[in-house]
Write a protein that holds these residues in place. Structure first.
Motif, mmCIF file in Angstrom:
data_model
loop_
_atom_site.group_PDB
_atom_site.id
_atom_site.type_symbol
_atom_site.label_atom_id
_atom_site.label_comp_id
_atom_site.label_asym_id
_atom_site.label_seq_id
_atom_site.Cartn_x
_atom_site.Cartn_y
_atom_site.Cartn_z
ATOM 1 N N ASP A 489 44.084 -18.757 55.500
ATOM 2 C CA ASP A 489 43.993 -18.092 54.164
ATOM 3 C C ASP A 489 42.598 -18.392 53.681
ATOM 4 O O ASP A 489 42.577 -19.593 53.019
ATOM 5 C CB ASP A 489 45.090 -18.239 53.390
ATOM 6 N N PHE A 490 41.702 -17.679 53.603
ATOM 7 C CA PHE A 490 40.141 -17.843 53.135
ATOM 8 C C PHE A 490 39.993 -17.333 51.478
ATOM 9 O O PHE A 490 39.131 -17.090 51.274
ATOM 10 C CB PHE A 490 39.056 -17.400 53.705
ATOM 11 N N SER A 491 41.211 -17.153 50.838
ATOM 12 C CA SER A 491 41.006 -16.566 49.500
ATOM 13 C C SER A 491 40.189 -17.508 48.378
ATOM 14 O O SER A 491 39.693 -16.967 47.634
ATOM 15 C CB SER A 491 42.293 -16.143 48.912
ATOM 16 N N ASN A 492 40.349 -18.813 48.817
ATOM 17 C CA ASN A 492 39.530 -19.741 47.711
ATOM 18 C C ASN A 492 38.112 -19.795 48.306
ATOM 19 O O ASN A 492 37.812 -20.505 49.344
ATOM 20 C CB ASN A 492 40.056 -21.168 47.874
ATOM 21 N N LYS A 493 37.243 -19.045 48.034
ATOM 22 C CA LYS A 493 35.745 -18.814 48.534
ATOM 23 C C LYS A 493 34.960 -20.265 48.391
ATOM 24 O O LYS A 493 33.976 -20.391 49.033
ATOM 25 C CB LYS A 493 35.084 -17.456 47.977
ATOM 26 N N ASP A 494 35.239 -20.726 47.157
ATOM 27 C CA ASP A 494 34.476 -22.027 46.857
ATOM 28 C C ASP A 494 34.726 -23.212 48.161
ATOM 29 O O ASP A 494 33.851 -23.856 48.509
ATOM 30 C CB ASP A 494 35.048 -22.497 45.537
ATOM 31 N N ASN A 495 36.127 -23.432 48.435
ATOM 32 C CA ASN A 495 36.231 -24.225 49.603
ATOM 33 C C ASN A 495 35.751 -23.760 50.816
ATOM 34 O O ASN A 495 35.062 -24.674 51.378
ATOM 35 C CB ASN A 495 37.849 -24.240 49.675
ATOM 36 N N LEU A 496 35.832 -22.639 50.896
ATOM 37 C CA LEU A 496 35.149 -21.961 52.292
ATOM 38 C C LEU A 496 33.687 -22.516 52.363
ATOM 39 O O LEU A 496 32.987 -22.716 53.112
ATOM 40 C CB LEU A 496 35.386 -20.426 52.407
ATOM 41 N N LYS A 497 32.925 -22.004 51.026
ATOM 42 C CA LYS A 497 31.662 -22.031 50.899
ATOM 43 C C LYS A 497 31.165 -23.426 51.102
ATOM 44 O O LYS A 497 29.840 -23.974 51.760
ATOM 45 C CB LYS A 497 31.066 -21.428 49.755
ATOM 46 N N ALA A 498 31.773 -24.411 50.417
ATOM 47 C CA ALA A 498 31.328 -25.826 50.792
ATOM 48 C C ALA A 498 31.280 -26.332 52.127
ATOM 49 O O ALA A 498 30.252 -27.203 52.395
ATOM 50 C CB ALA A 498 32.569 -26.554 49.937
ATOM 51 N N VAL A 499 32.347 -25.926 52.949
ATOM 52 C CA VAL A 499 32.359 -26.252 54.263
ATOM 53 C C VAL A 499 31.113 -25.552 54.934
ATOM 54 O O VAL A 499 30.575 -26.281 55.698
ATOM 55 C CB VAL A 499 33.729 -25.948 54.847
ATOM 56 N N GLN A 500 31.068 -24.327 54.872
ATOM 57 C CA GLN A 500 29.958 -23.413 55.471
ATOM 58 C C GLN A 500 28.481 -24.258 55.254
ATOM 59 O O GLN A 500 27.556 -24.376 56.122
ATOM 60 C CB GLN A 500 30.020 -22.019 55.062
ATOM 61 N N LYS A 501 28.509 -24.483 53.876
ATOM 62 C CA LYS A 501 27.079 -25.309 53.628
ATOM 63 C C LYS A 501 26.903 -26.461 54.387
ATOM 64 O O LYS A 501 25.896 -26.648 54.808
ATOM 65 C CB LYS A 501 27.068 -25.586 51.964
ATOM 66 N N ALA A 502 28.022 -27.186 54.406
ATOM 67 C CA ALA A 502 27.750 -28.435 55.283
ATOM 68 C C ALA A 502 27.392 -27.967 56.776
ATOM 69 O O ALA A 502 26.350 -28.596 57.243
ATOM 70 C CB ALA A 502 28.777 -29.190 55.242
ATOM 71 N N MET A 503 28.076 -26.952 57.340
ATOM 72 C CA MET A 503 27.621 -26.707 58.719
ATOM 73 C C MET A 503 26.186 -26.062 59.076
ATOM 74 O O MET A 503 25.583 -26.255 59.800
ATOM 75 C CB MET A 503 28.684 -25.508 59.108
ATOM 76 N N HIS A 504 25.667 -25.372 57.721
ATOM 77 C CA HIS A 504 24.392 -25.004 57.699
ATOM 78 C C HIS A 504 23.543 -26.279 57.653
ATOM 79 O O HIS A 504 22.293 -26.420 58.514
ATOM 80 C CB HIS A 504 24.020 -24.116 56.681
ATOM 81 N N LYS A 505 23.768 -27.147 57.006
ATOM 82 C CA LYS A 505 22.966 -28.310 56.838
ATOM 83 C C LYS A 505 22.995 -29.294 58.382
ATOM 84 O O LYS A 505 22.058 -30.042 58.327
ATOM 85 C CB LYS A 505 23.201 -29.562 55.717
#
Length: 613
Positions: A489-505
């Motif tokens: 469940d990816f309804s909390n977009k803030d949690n998802l974006k935090a992890v995706q940001k780290a994967m980008h870095k």
């Protein structure tokens, strides 16, 4: 005397009447029955093999075809003295002793007017050379037959599989009536999984034969066979070749998928082998060499290879921690180079970096720098039950659904799993090492690609599949994509974006995959992994002192473009060392090819449109 004559005359009349009655009975009353028996002796039904369906890649490139091969065949009845003919062929260099021995073995129990193969797969030069002297060999001829051919050989063998001669075990389970004229059947891979579609339906012809079974004249009736259906795959042969080339001589696997629908774009298991050798019969020596090879070329690592995922699951761990409110993006964990379970200082869990990553390591740094103590601590707080249950939502410990029939589900360990499999309880230290993707946890490259694709997309996960359409009577019928049964469940977009940001870095300056993705013309996210195969204790890891087969596995998972993923990848390179330096460059090569092809396809479409205008 007169009485005797009368008796004889009456007897003759009675016998003649009996003959007439018998003739009438046989020719009139039993006419249909004897006509049927006569036809059964005179007319023979011959089966006609259907053409096997073709296999194409997503761009229409032919991956599996039916190719004519030439074979040297002998009709014993017409050849005369078989031993003499074979000796002449051997002396002229048309055959070898092994062909002679096999022919004599095949000859036993065969009718002498039937054609028997003495040598398969003649080259064009051999065909031409024999054609010149064919008149000198009555009963010997060159015949053409359709057999399966794989133009890309070992590059695709673990995806397509191959066909081979039908054995007794297969004969017992198939529809024998539909295989009367067929010598081959799918053995592994797609060829086996889609055998019912690819084989087709047998046809037949009725022919008139003489008392010895020879065909006389043209067929009396013919029902043509129904060809097998053609199938189109999601595979892109250009990506497949690039991935295989990038792997080089290393053992391992590369999986590239489209996370938007579960289509598999590339499926590489290295090393491979040439499937064409199996079609007409591989030699015992060659088969033995494949089976005894330490590199296990016949093992499909993509579907059946079980690897510890290592640090590649740290983004997933971070997301679960945020979702379970065990940590926030600002929560920090000290990393002096090790971590210990509270109140249990005897057992030390070390970081990959001696000296650690500092006193305050937050989630972003923990993912980018792959800080082990952060995830030791998180896993301990989380507990194995929560960890396992949430990881299963990404497909770990379950089948991806790929349409090949040989996949294994891997192991997503839990308290219940260990109690059932090992008959012993779960220990806290096992939870700790599970937090960095090691211990009992093993996954296939397919699962790794699907899991990172789901996290990169932040949406539905699909069942993986290769076949996207089937063709019958000229029309292509699309095979719909299927959503996986378990979802995060990816309804909390803030949690998802935090992890995706780290994967980008991870792919940027300071990240463990920076060198591999330096100056990339696309954006991406990913995670490296280096999986230790041998415990070192307090000893420092020195690759040069460890046998190659015991060195660390290199792993990389990633996706691109970062903002709107179209391709996700998993690379596992066995005993290669570091994920950032060994596995990530392979992923970069595949991404480069994908986006290069995409630009080329767009330009081609533009030119076609301009030409129409």
């Amino acid at each position: 005397m007169i009485n005797r004559s009368i008796v004889a005359f009456v007897f003759v009349i009675v016998m003649m009447l009996a003959l007439v009655v018998r003739a009438w009975y046989l020719q009139v009353v039993k006419h249909q029955d004897f006509q049927t028996r006569s036809n059964d002796n005179r007319i023979s039904v011959q089966p006609i093999a259907p053409k096997r369906g073709l296999i194409f890649d997503r761009n229409g490139v032919l991956l599996a075809e039916n190719r004519s091969i030439y074979s040297l065949e002998i009709i014993p009845e017409k050849a005369g003295d078989i031993d003499q003919v074979l000796e002449r062929l051997l002396g002229a260099g048309f055959i070898e002793e092994k062909h002679q021995e096999k022919f004599l073995k095949d000859l036993r129990g065969q009718r002498r007017f039937k054609s028997i193969t003495v040598k398969n797969r003649l080259t064009e030069k051999e065909v031409a050379r024999f054609s010149v002297v064919r008149y000198q060999y009555p009963g010997v001829s060159v015949e053409a037959r359709l057999v399966r051919y794989y133009p890309f050989g070992e590059v695709l063998v673990h995806a397509l599989g191959y066909v081979g001669r039908i054995n007794d075990r297969e004969l017992a389970r198939i529809d024998q009536a539909n295989y009367k004229a067929t010598r081959h059947i799918g053995k592994v891979g797609l060829e086996k999984h889609y055998e019912d579609l690819l084989h087709g339906t047998i046809g037949f012809r009725r022919v008139e034969t003489d008392v010895q079974g020879r065909v006389i004249g043209e067929p009396l009736f013919e029902k043509p066979p129904i060809p097998g259906k053609n199938i189109r795959l999601s595979l892109d042969i250009r990506l497949q070749q690039i991935a295989a080339k990038a792997m080089g001589e290393e053992r391992g696997s590369v999986i590239a998928i489209d996370p938007r629908n579960g289509e598999v774009l590339a499926l590489v298991s290295n090393p491979g082998y040439d499937p064409n050798e199996f079609v007409t019969g591989i030699s015992s020596a060659s088969f033995r060499a494949l089976m005894e090879s330490k590199d296990r070329p016949m093992f499909n690592r993509a579907l059946r290879g079980l690897y510890s995922p290592g640090s590649t699951i740290k983004p997933h761990m971070g997301w679960i921690g945020l979702e379970q409110k065990l940590v926030t993006t600002k929560t920090t964990v000290p990393d002096p180079g090790y971590w210990v379970i509270p109140n249990e200082e005897k057992r030390v869990y070390r970081d990959w970096k001696r000296g650690g990553h500092g006193e305050k390591v937050a989630l972003l740094t923990a993912i980018v720098k792959s800080c082990d103590p952060y995830f030791y601590d998180l896993a301990y707080k989380m507990g194995i039950d929560t960890l396992s249950a949430n990881m299963k939502k990404f497909g770990f410990g379950d089948y991806t659904g790929i349409d090949m029939g040989e996949e294994v589900p891997g192991i997503m360990p839990s308290r219940e799993w260990k109690r059932s499999a090992r008959k012993i309880p779960w220990f806290p230290g096992e939870t700790v090492i599970t937090g960095i993707g090691q211990g009992y946890w093993v996954a296939t490259p397919l699962q790794l690609a699907n899991a990172i694709g789901q996290l990169g997309m932040g949406s539905l996960r699909y069942q993986l599949h290769l076949v996207t359409a089937t063709q019958s009577n000229g029309d292509w019928l699309r095979v719909p994509a299927k959503v996986a049964s378990t979802q995060a469940d990816f309804s909390n977009k803030d949690n998802l974006k935090a992890v995706q940001k780290a994967m980008h870095k991870v792919t940027q300056w300071g990240g463990t995959a920076f060198e591999a993705f330096r100056e990339a013309p696309f954006t991406s996210g990913g995670k490296t992994g280096t999986v230790q195969l041998r415990a070192m204790g307090e000893e420092k890891y020195d690759e040069s002192k460890i046998e190659k087969r015991f060195r660390d596995n290199a792993v990389y998972v990633g996706y691109a473009p970062f903002d709107s993923p179209e391709i996700a990848i998993a690379v596992v390179v066995e005993n290669a060392g570091h994920g950032g330096s060994e596995a990530a460059p392979i992923a970069r090569a595949v991404f480069d090819e994908y986006f290069k092809n995409q630009v080329a396809d767009i330009n081609l479409e533009r030119k076609v449109a301009e030409g129409r205008n």
